[in-house]
Design a protein around this motif. Structure first.
Motif, PDB file in Angstrom:
ATOM      1  N   ALA A 175       0.829  -1.211   0.000  1.00 48.75           N
ATOM      2  CA  ALA A 175       0.000   0.000   0.000  1.00 48.75           C
ATOM      3  C   ALA A 175       0.857   1.252   0.000  1.00 48.75           C
ATOM      4  CB  ALA A 175      -0.920  -0.006   1.216  1.00 48.75           C
ATOM      5  N   THR A 176       0.520   2.179  -0.915  1.00 51.96           N
ATOM      6  CA  THR A 176       1.118   3.513  -0.938  1.00 51.96           C
ATOM      7  C   THR A 176      -0.017   4.512  -0.740  1.00 51.96           C
ATOM      8  OG1 THR A 176       0.923   3.487  -3.351  1.00 51.96           O
ATOM      9  CG2 THR A 176       3.062   2.872  -2.417  1.00 51.96           C
ATOM     10  N   ALA A 177       0.322   5.807  -0.742  1.00 53.46           N
ATOM     11  CA  ALA A 177      -0.706   6.840  -0.519  1.00 53.46           C
ATOM     12  C   ALA A 177      -0.592   7.924  -1.576  1.00 53.46           C
ATOM     13  CB  ALA A 177      -0.573   7.427   0.885  1.00 53.46           C
ATOM     14  N   TYR A 178      -1.722   8.587  -1.844  1.00 53.94           N
ATOM     15  CA  TYR A 178      -1.722   9.688  -2.807  1.00 53.94           C
ATOM     16  C   TYR A 178      -2.679  10.770  -2.324  1.00 53.94           C
ATOM     17  CZ  TYR A 178      -6.265   8.138  -4.780  1.00 53.94           C
ATOM     18  OH  TYR A 178      -7.581   7.799  -4.974  1.00 53.94           O
ATOM     19  N   THR A 179      -2.598  11.965  -2.937  1.00 56.51           N
ATOM     20  CA  THR A 179      -3.484  13.080  -2.596  1.00 56.51           C
ATOM     21  C   THR A 179      -4.231  13.516  -3.839  1.00 56.51           C
ATOM     22  OG1 THR A 179      -2.002  14.920  -3.113  1.00 56.51           O
ATOM     23  CG2 THR A 179      -1.712  13.861  -0.960  1.00 56.51           C
ATOM     24  N   ALA A 180      -5.163  14.455  -3.647  1.00 51.00           N
ATOM     25  CA  ALA A 180      -5.953  14.962  -4.771  1.00 51.00           C
ATOM     26  C   ALA A 180      -5.225  16.065  -5.513  1.00 51.00           C
ATOM     27  CB  ALA A 180      -7.297  15.477  -4.265  1.00 51.00           C
ATOM     28  N   TYR A 181      -4.023  16.447  -5.036  1.00 50.35           N
ATOM     29  CA  TYR A 181      -3.305  17.570  -5.635  1.00 50.35           C
ATOM     30  C   TYR A 181      -1.943  17.145  -6.193  1.00 50.35           C
ATOM     31  CZ  TYR A 181      -6.844  20.303  -3.210  1.00 50.35           C
ATOM     32  OH  TYR A 181      -8.034  20.809  -2.784  1.00 50.35           O
ATOM     33  N   CYS A 182      -1.817  15.883  -6.524  1.00 52.13           N
ATOM     34  CA  CYS A 182      -0.556  15.419  -7.111  1.00 52.13           C
ATOM     35  C   CYS A 182      -0.418  15.952  -8.547  1.00 52.13           C
ATOM     36  CB  CYS A 182      -0.495  13.895  -7.114  1.00 52.13           C
ATOM     37  SG  CYS A 182      -1.879  13.102  -7.974  1.00 52.13           S
ATOM     38  N   ALA A 183       0.803  15.912  -9.075  1.00 49.79           N
ATOM     39  CA  ALA A 183       1.046  16.426 -10.431  1.00 49.79           C
ATOM     40  C   ALA A 183       0.194  15.666 -11.441  1.00 49.79           C
ATOM     41  CB  ALA A 183       2.521  16.297 -10.776  1.00 49.79           C
ATOM     42  N   ILE A 204      -9.736   4.158  -2.019  1.00 48.65           N
ATOM     43  CA  ILE A 204      -8.471   3.512  -2.409  1.00 48.65           C
ATOM     44  C   ILE A 204      -8.488   3.253  -3.916  1.00 48.65           C
ATOM     45  CG2 ILE A 204      -8.064   2.434  -0.163  1.00 48.65           C
ATOM     46  CD1 ILE A 204      -9.099  -0.202  -1.322  1.00 48.65           C
ATOM     47  N   ALA A 205      -7.314   3.358  -4.499  1.00 49.84           N
ATOM     48  CA  ALA A 205      -7.147   3.005  -5.915  1.00 49.84           C
ATOM     49  C   ALA A 205      -6.747   1.537  -5.968  1.00 49.84           C
ATOM     50  CB  ALA A 205      -6.079   3.885  -6.542  1.00 49.84           C
ATOM     51  N   VAL A 206      -7.347   0.790  -6.876  1.00 48.79           N
ATOM     52  CA  VAL A 206      -7.141  -0.660  -6.932  1.00 48.79           C
ATOM     53  C   VAL A 206      -6.947  -1.122  -8.368  1.00 48.79           C
ATOM     54  CG1 VAL A 206      -8.547  -1.017  -4.872  1.00 48.79           C
ATOM     55  CG2 VAL A 206      -9.637  -1.108  -7.119  1.00 48.79           C
ATOM     56  N   ILE A 243      -5.204  10.163   0.946  1.00 47.08           N
ATOM     57  CA  ILE A 243      -4.982  10.928   2.180  1.00 47.08           C
ATOM     58  C   ILE A 243      -5.009  12.405   1.802  1.00 47.08           C
ATOM     59  CG2 ILE A 243      -3.333  11.474   4.002  1.00 47.08           C
ATOM     60  CD1 ILE A 243      -2.474   8.584   3.998  1.00 47.08           C
ATOM     61  N   PRO A 244      -5.766  13.247   2.539  1.00 46.91           N
ATOM     62  CA  PRO A 244      -5.998  14.633   2.120  1.00 46.91           C
ATOM     63  C   PRO A 244      -4.747  15.481   1.953  1.00 46.91           C
ATOM     64  CG  PRO A 244      -7.546  13.994   3.843  1.00 46.91           C
ATOM     65  CD  PRO A 244      -6.536  12.908   3.751  1.00 46.91           C
ATOM     66  N   THR A 245      -3.747  15.331   2.835  1.00 41.70           N
ATOM     67  CA  THR A 245      -2.586  16.226   2.772  1.00 41.70           C
ATOM     68  C   THR A 245      -1.340  15.492   2.308  1.00 41.70           C
ATOM     69  OG1 THR A 245      -1.894  15.825   5.063  1.00 41.70           O
ATOM     70  CG2 THR A 245      -3.538  17.551   4.700  1.00 41.70           C
ATOM     71  N   GLN A 246      -0.475  16.228   1.636  1.00 46.39           N
ATOM     72  CA  GLN A 246       0.738  15.633   1.092  1.00 46.39           C
ATOM     73  C   GLN A 246       1.667  15.139   2.196  1.00 46.39           C
ATOM     74  OE1 GLN A 246       2.900  18.220  -1.536  1.00 46.39           O
ATOM     75  NE2 GLN A 246       4.264  16.613  -2.274  1.00 46.39           N
ATOM     76  N   GLY A 247       1.742  15.907   3.304  1.00 51.99           N
ATOM     77  CA  GLY A 247       2.615  15.497   4.402  1.00 51.99           C
ATOM     78  C   GLY A 247       2.215  14.152   4.973  1.00 51.99           C
ATOM     79  N   GLU A 248       0.903  13.967   5.178  1.00 54.29           N
ATOM     80  CA  GLU A 248       0.424  12.696   5.733  1.00 54.29           C
ATOM     81  C   GLU A 248       0.612  11.559   4.732  1.00 54.29           C
ATOM     82  OE1 GLU A 248      -3.152  13.886   8.772  1.00 54.29           O
ATOM     83  OE2 GLU A 248      -3.546  14.077   6.626  1.00 54.29           O
ATOM     84  N   ALA A 249       0.463  11.883   3.457  1.00 57.76           N
ATOM     85  CA  ALA A 249       0.663  10.855   2.435  1.00 57.76           C
ATOM     86  C   ALA A 249       2.115  10.387   2.420  1.00 57.76           C
ATOM     87  CB  ALA A 249       0.261  11.401   1.070  1.00 57.76           C
ATOM     88  N   LEU A 250       3.052  11.331   2.557  1.00 60.43           N
ATOM     89  CA  LEU A 250       4.475  10.973   2.594  1.00 60.43           C
ATOM     90  C   LEU A 250       4.792  10.142   3.839  1.00 60.43           C
ATOM     91  CD1 LEU A 250       6.083  14.331   1.368  1.00 60.43           C
ATOM     92  CD2 LEU A 250       5.934  12.164   0.109  1.00 60.43           C
ATOM     93  N   ASN A 251       4.122  10.506   4.964  1.00 58.61           N
ATOM     94  CA  ASN A 251       4.353   9.741   6.194  1.00 58.61           C
ATOM     95  C   ASN A 251       3.861   8.300   6.076  1.00 58.61           C
ATOM     96  OD1 ASN A 251       5.541  11.885   7.545  1.00 58.61           O
ATOM     97  ND2 ASN A 251       3.598  12.592   8.450  1.00 58.61           N
ATOM     98  N   TRP A 252       2.832   8.110   5.242  1.00 60.78           N
ATOM     99  CA  TRP A 252       2.324   6.740   5.051  1.00 60.78           C
ATOM    100  C   TRP A 252       3.392   5.864   4.411  1.00 60.78           C
ATOM    101  CZ3 TRP A 252      -2.304   4.113   6.072  1.00 60.78           C
ATOM    102  CH2 TRP A 252      -2.467   2.887   5.414  1.00 60.78           C
ATOM    103  N   GLY A 253       4.060   6.418   3.420  1.00 63.84           N
ATOM    104  CA  GLY A 253       5.132   5.667   2.738  1.00 63.84           C
ATOM    105  C   GLY A 253       4.602   4.470   1.975  1.00 63.84           C
ATOM    106  N   ARG A 254       5.360   3.380   2.015  1.00 63.51           N
ATOM    107  CA  ARG A 254       4.955   2.117   1.370  1.00 63.51           C
ATOM    108  C   ARG A 254       5.023   1.026   2.430  1.00 63.51           C
ATOM    109  NH1 ARG A 254       4.894   0.267  -3.896  1.00 63.51           N
ATOM    110  NH2 ARG A 254       5.940   2.158  -4.597  1.00 63.51           N
ATOM    111  N   LYS A 255       3.970   0.264   2.549  1.00 62.29           N
ATOM    112  CA  LYS A 255       3.938  -0.783   3.576  1.00 62.29           C
ATOM    113  C   LYS A 255       3.090  -1.952   3.118  1.00 62.29           C
ATOM    114  CE  LYS A 255       2.145   2.328   6.334  1.00 62.29           C
ATOM    115  NZ  LYS A 255       1.600   2.991   7.542  1.00 62.29           N
TER     116      LYS A 255
END
Length: 263
Positions: A175-183, A204-206, A243-255
């Motif tokens: 699992a990774t994370a993304y936001t609504a404001y990515c490039a 979630i994107a699947v 995840i709404p914010t980019q910071g939280e998405a980065l904190n999620w990482g890959r797991k």
């Protein structure tokens, strides 16, 4: 001689009348609106004397209370009556003070615990004993609905069932994370969910070949989400959590986490 006898008779009559008048004026019945000061002025005595003759501990007096105004008789309220009937405007404190007893004694003798009183109530104000609090009359039970009337009940809302007890397909995914404001992101998912307008939506994107779009999916560490999006890099057992914010998405990482497809 006859004239003299008539004069003595007149004098005797006047004496009797004066005695009767003096006797009648030895007490006074309190009227609504009276004050001790007004009574003292009318009877030409001091307020202190009135209080002393009637065993009053304050200036409070009550309508219908009988007061001694010459010091020769005792107040009817103090000697002849052990009860008092509540008048409009009375308070428990005023009644207790006027009868020379404590508020606690008045309430204890009459088995009351509230300061709410009503005109017409009769209270013991002399020589009482403590009694149990008077029970409150229970409210009448509501009548049953007519037999012809349909009986309905509000639906009971069920608590959400924990994922561990729900049936569904369980799998381990990356699992990774993304936001609504990515490039290059529009903010709208493949199924039409506007993530920018609904930042608290769990999506979630699947890979639709693994998890059908529209499925409800429990995601470890994320909660219950909708499989509502896709992605070019999301293939096989991979997901992308919104995840709404980019910071939280980065904190999620890959797991690697466990998910359960609920439907």
């Amino acid at each position: 001689m006859k004239k003299h006898i008539i004069t003595l008779t007149a004098i005797a009559a006047l004496s009797v009348g004066a005695a009767t008048s003096a006797s009648a004026s030895s007490s006074y019945t309190v009227q609504s609106g009276d004050t001790l000061w007004e009574i003292s002025q009318d009877k030409n005595v001091s307020v202190e004397n009135l209080k002393g003759w009637n065993d009053l501990s304050s200036d409070l007096i009550l309508p219908s209370q009988e007061l001694t105004v010459d010091g020769k008789t005792t107040s009817k309220a103090k000697t002849d009556s052990s009860t008092y009937t509540v008048q409009s405007g009375d308070t428990l404190f005023e009644i207790a003070s006027a009868h020379g007893i404590s508020l606690d004694s008045l309430m204890s003798w009459n088995g009351i615990s509230s300061s709410m009183i009503y005109p017409g109530q009769t209270f013991t104000v002399k020589g009482g004993t403590a009694v149990a609090e008077k029970a409150t009359t229970p409210a009448p039970a509501k009548s049953a609905a007519p037999a012809s009337a349909p009986v309905t009940s509000a639906p009971v809302e069920k608590a959400p069932t924990p994922a561990s007890t729900q049936s569904g397909k369980t799998m381990t995914v990356s699992a990774t994370a993304y936001t609504a404001y990515c490039a290059g992101c529009s903010g709208t998912t493949a199924t039409g969910i506007d993530l920018r307008a609904n930042p608290n939506q769990k999506v979630i994107a699947v890979d639709p070949s693994v998890i059908p779009l529209g499925s409800k999916v429990w995601v470890e560490g994320y909660g219950e989400a909708i499989a509502g999006d896709t992605g070019g890099a999301i293939k096989g057992n991979k997901i992308d959590v919104f995840i709404p914010t980019q910071g939280e998405a980065l904190n999620w990482g890959r797991k690697n986490i466990t998910i359960k497809v609920l439907n």
